[in-house]
Scaffold this active site. Sequence first.
Site, PDB file in Angstrom:
ATOM      1  N   SER A 207      -6.014 -49.234-126.667  1.00  0.00           N
ATOM      2  CA  SER A 207      -6.600 -47.917-126.958  1.00  0.00           C
ATOM      3  C   SER A 207      -5.998 -47.306-128.205  1.00  0.00           C
ATOM      4  O   SER A 207      -4.776 -47.172-128.319  1.00  0.00           O
ATOM      5  CB  SER A 207      -6.336 -46.945-125.812  1.00  0.00           C
ATOM      6  OG  SER A 207      -6.971 -47.385-124.660  1.00  0.00           O
TER       7      SER A 207
ATOM      8  N   HIS B 170     -12.438 -47.850-127.827  1.00  0.00           N
ATOM      9  CA  HIS B 170     -12.571 -49.307-127.794  1.00  0.00           C
ATOM     10  C   HIS B 170     -13.930 -49.680-128.350  1.00  0.00           C
ATOM     11  O   HIS B 170     -14.954 -49.274-127.810  1.00  0.00           O
ATOM     12  CB  HIS B 170     -12.498 -49.825-126.355  1.00  0.00           C
ATOM     13  CG  HIS B 170     -11.133 -49.822-125.765  1.00  0.00           C
ATOM     14  ND1 HIS B 170     -10.334 -50.936-125.726  1.00  0.00           N
ATOM     15  CD2 HIS B 170     -10.418 -48.843-125.201  1.00  0.00           C
ATOM     16  CE1 HIS B 170      -9.177 -50.635-125.160  1.00  0.00           C
ATOM     17  NE2 HIS B 170      -9.205 -49.364-124.829  1.00  0.00           N
TER      18      HIS B 170
ATOM     19  N   HIS C 100     -11.118 -53.873-118.884  1.00  0.00           N
ATOM     20  CA  HIS C 100     -10.154 -53.371-117.900  1.00  0.00           C
ATOM     21  C   HIS C 100     -10.696 -53.600-116.490  1.00  0.00           C
ATOM     22  O   HIS C 100     -11.902 -53.511-116.261  1.00  0.00           O
ATOM     23  CB  HIS C 100      -9.920 -51.869-118.078  1.00  0.00           C
ATOM     24  CG  HIS C 100      -9.363 -51.488-119.407  1.00  0.00           C
ATOM     25  ND1 HIS C 100     -10.154 -51.237-120.501  1.00  0.00           N
ATOM     26  CD2 HIS C 100      -8.075 -51.313-119.820  1.00  0.00           C
ATOM     27  CE1 HIS C 100      -9.384 -50.920-121.530  1.00  0.00           C
ATOM     28  NE2 HIS C 100      -8.122 -50.965-121.156  1.00  0.00           N
TER      29      HIS C 100
ATOM     30  N   TYR D 298     -10.309 -51.534-114.151  1.00  0.00           N
ATOM     31  CA  TYR D 298     -10.829 -50.258-113.643  1.00  0.00           C
ATOM     32  C   TYR D 298     -12.270 -49.977-114.063  1.00  0.00           C
ATOM     33  O   TYR D 298     -12.924 -49.098-113.519  1.00  0.00           O
ATOM     34  CB  TYR D 298      -9.926 -49.074-114.036  1.00  0.00           C
ATOM     35  CG  TYR D 298      -9.820 -48.788-115.522  1.00  0.00           C
ATOM     36  CD1 TYR D 298     -10.882 -48.278-116.245  1.00  0.00           C
ATOM     37  CD2 TYR D 298      -8.629 -49.035-116.201  1.00  0.00           C
ATOM     38  CE1 TYR D 298     -10.781 -48.023-117.606  1.00  0.00           C
ATOM     39  CE2 TYR D 298      -8.511 -48.783-117.562  1.00  0.00           C
ATOM     40  CZ  TYR D 298      -9.594 -48.283-118.252  1.00  0.00           C
ATOM     41  OH  TYR D 298      -9.493 -48.041-119.590  1.00  0.00           O
ATOM     42  N   GLU D 299     -12.759 -50.727-115.047  1.00  0.00           N
ATOM     43  CA  GLU D 299     -14.161 -50.545-115.439  1.00  0.00           C
ATOM     44  C   GLU D 299     -15.108 -51.146-114.400  1.00  0.00           C
ATOM     45  O   GLU D 299     -16.319 -50.978-114.495  1.00  0.00           O
ATOM     46  CB  GLU D 299     -14.425 -51.210-116.795  1.00  0.00           C
ATOM     47  CG  GLU D 299     -13.753 -50.526-117.965  1.00  0.00           C
ATOM     48  CD  GLU D 299     -13.934 -51.313-119.263  1.00  0.00           C
ATOM     49  OE1 GLU D 299     -14.950 -51.105-119.939  1.00  0.00           O
ATOM     50  OE2 GLU D 299     -13.055 -52.131-119.580  1.00  0.00           O
TER      51      GLU D 299
ATOM     52  N   ALA E  59      -1.877 -49.042-124.733  1.00  0.00           N
ATOM     53  CA  ALA E  59      -1.359 -47.688-124.631  1.00  0.00           C
ATOM     54  C   ALA E  59      -0.708 -47.577-123.260  1.00  0.00           C
ATOM     55  O   ALA E  59      -1.257 -48.082-122.281  1.00  0.00           O
ATOM     56  CB  ALA E  59      -2.497 -46.680-124.752  1.00  0.00           C
TER      57      ALA E  59
ATOM     58  N   MET F 155      -2.543 -49.808-117.613  1.00  0.00           N
ATOM     59  CA  MET F 155      -3.662 -50.308-116.797  1.00  0.00           C
ATOM     60  C   MET F 155      -4.222 -51.627-117.320  1.00  0.00           C
ATOM     61  O   MET F 155      -5.396 -51.930-117.125  1.00  0.00           O
ATOM     62  CB  MET F 155      -4.778 -49.251-116.770  1.00  0.00           C
ATOM     63  CG  MET F 155      -4.309 -47.868-116.353  1.00  0.00           C
ATOM     64  SD  MET F 155      -5.618 -46.643-116.519  1.00  0.00           S
ATOM     65  CE  MET F 155      -4.680 -45.121-116.262  1.00  0.00           C
ATOM     66  N   SER F 156      -3.376 -52.401-117.986  1.00  0.00           N
ATOM     67  CA  SER F 156      -3.905 -53.649-118.578  1.00  0.00           C
ATOM     68  C   SER F 156      -2.780 -54.656-118.758  1.00  0.00           C
ATOM     69  O   SER F 156      -1.754 -54.591-118.101  1.00  0.00           O
ATOM     70  CB  SER F 156      -4.540 -53.333-119.941  1.00  0.00           C
ATOM     71  OG  SER F 156      -3.550 -52.910-120.866  1.00  0.00           O
TER      72      SER F 156
ATOM     73  N   ASN G 267       2.527 -41.191-123.956  1.00  0.00           N
ATOM     74  CA  ASN G 267       2.874 -39.954-123.245  1.00  0.00           C
ATOM     75  C   ASN G 267       4.030 -40.268-122.312  1.00  0.00           C
ATOM     76  O   ASN G 267       4.281 -41.430-122.005  1.00  0.00           O
ATOM     77  CB  ASN G 267       1.674 -39.480-122.409  1.00  0.00           C
ATOM     78  CG  ASN G 267       1.160 -40.582-121.490  1.00  0.00           C
ATOM     79  OD1 ASN G 267       0.350 -41.424-121.924  1.00  0.00           O
ATOM     80  ND2 ASN G 267       1.651 -40.610-120.280  1.00  0.00           N
TER      81      ASN G 267
ATOM     82  N   HIS H 127      -6.769 -38.441-121.709  1.00  0.00           N
ATOM     83  CA  HIS H 127      -7.112 -39.590-122.558  1.00  0.00           C
ATOM     84  C   HIS H 127      -7.051 -39.179-124.035  1.00  0.00           C
ATOM     85  O   HIS H 127      -6.612 -39.952-124.878  1.00  0.00           O
ATOM     86  CB  HIS H 127      -8.503 -40.109-122.190  1.00  0.00           C
ATOM     87  CG  HIS H 127      -8.928 -41.339-122.957  1.00  0.00           C
ATOM     88  ND1 HIS H 127      -8.217 -42.525-122.919  1.00  0.00           N
ATOM     89  CD2 HIS H 127      -9.974 -41.560-123.792  1.00  0.00           C
ATOM     90  CE1 HIS H 127      -8.822 -43.421-123.700  1.00  0.00           C
ATOM     91  NE2 HIS H 127      -9.889 -42.853-124.239  1.00  0.00           N
TER      92      HIS H 127
HETATM   93  N1  HPA Z   1      -0.282 -44.231-117.217  1.00  0.00           N
HETATM   94  C1  HPA Z   1      -1.065 -45.322-117.210  1.00  0.00           C
HETATM   95  N2  HPA Z   1      -1.700 -45.765-118.277  1.00  0.00           N
HETATM   96  C2  HPA Z   1      -1.528 -45.087-119.422  1.00  0.00           C
HETATM   97  C3  HPA Z   1      -0.725 -43.940-119.489  1.00  0.00           C
HETATM   98  C4  HPA Z   1      -0.056 -43.481-118.328  1.00  0.00           C
HETATM   99  O1  HPA Z   1       0.673 -42.486-118.301  1.00  0.00           O
HETATM  100  N3  HPA Z   1      -0.780 -43.510-120.784  1.00  0.00           N
HETATM  101  C5  HPA Z   1      -1.586 -44.375-121.445  1.00  0.00           C
HETATM  102  N4  HPA Z   1      -2.030 -45.327-120.629  1.00  0.00           N
END
Ligand code: HPA
Length: 267
Positions: free
Chosen positions: A26, A56, A78, A80-81, A108, A206-207, A230, A242
């Site tokens: 991302s 993306h 992903h 989650y998609e 990310a 998440m990847s 973050n 996001h």
């Molecule tokens: N958690 C999970 N996935 C992420 C985060 C997070 O805080 N930041 C960017 N991708």
Amino acid sequence: MIEETVEYIKSKIGNFKPQIGIILGSGLGELADEYCETALNYSDIEGFEASTISGHKGRLVFANINGKNVVMMQGRYHFYEGHSIQKVVFPIKVMKKLGVETVILTNAAGGVNPAFNPSDLMIITDHINFMGVNPLIGENDDNMGLRFPDMSEVYTPEYVELVKKVGDSIGVDLQEGVYMALTGPSYETPAEVKMARVLGADAVGMSTAPEAIVAAWAGMKVIGISCICNSAAGVSTVGLSHEDVIHAANVAKNRFKKLVTEVISKL
Ligand code: HPA
């Protein structure tokens, strides 16, 4: 299906032989805009599907970067998609069949280690696959890898050192640590982040873990780089969005590009 996809791609790239495969996470897709010789939209590639996430693009981009032939995924799949875990790792198998020897997986992530700051880059030394699913479940393709593959050194230690050395030499500071993969798409609760820390994670995302497992299984060298976008939930009191993640990736992107292109020249 893999054979058809590989044949289609080969018909488009002629005698270009990628040695390095990069998955751009991302907000990190710009590398593929800057170095783009041939681009194939996922929607045109049999076996691929259009990408659904903002940030993306959904293209397979081929280019020579610093003397190395590279294939880049500008956007990944992903779990989650709603894609099957097999779909998520399909491009890694395609890369293997195209002759790729080393993959650079980027993402990310949220910082779990309290010493991390937004837009830090972290070299991944290991992962915890907390997705509750393994991409190697199912019939094993013995031509690609073992039924019970060793995961002692998924992230090639020699390359972890190389990335750190390159970072030092070009003045790009790097954190290092363990990446924990969860399914998402909801960000973690503070209690889950606490759990991640207790279990040994420095970052959550998440990847990446599925792709890394398959690449290691198939005998490829793996480099993993997280952009800490973050502080994970509860590590700081600021809420997550996001947009903030994409913003932090934007802040990091020039350092990220410098690091990755320099690492490529050394592979
Ligand atoms: N958690 C999970 N996935 C992420 C985060 C997070 O805080 N930041 C960017 N991708």
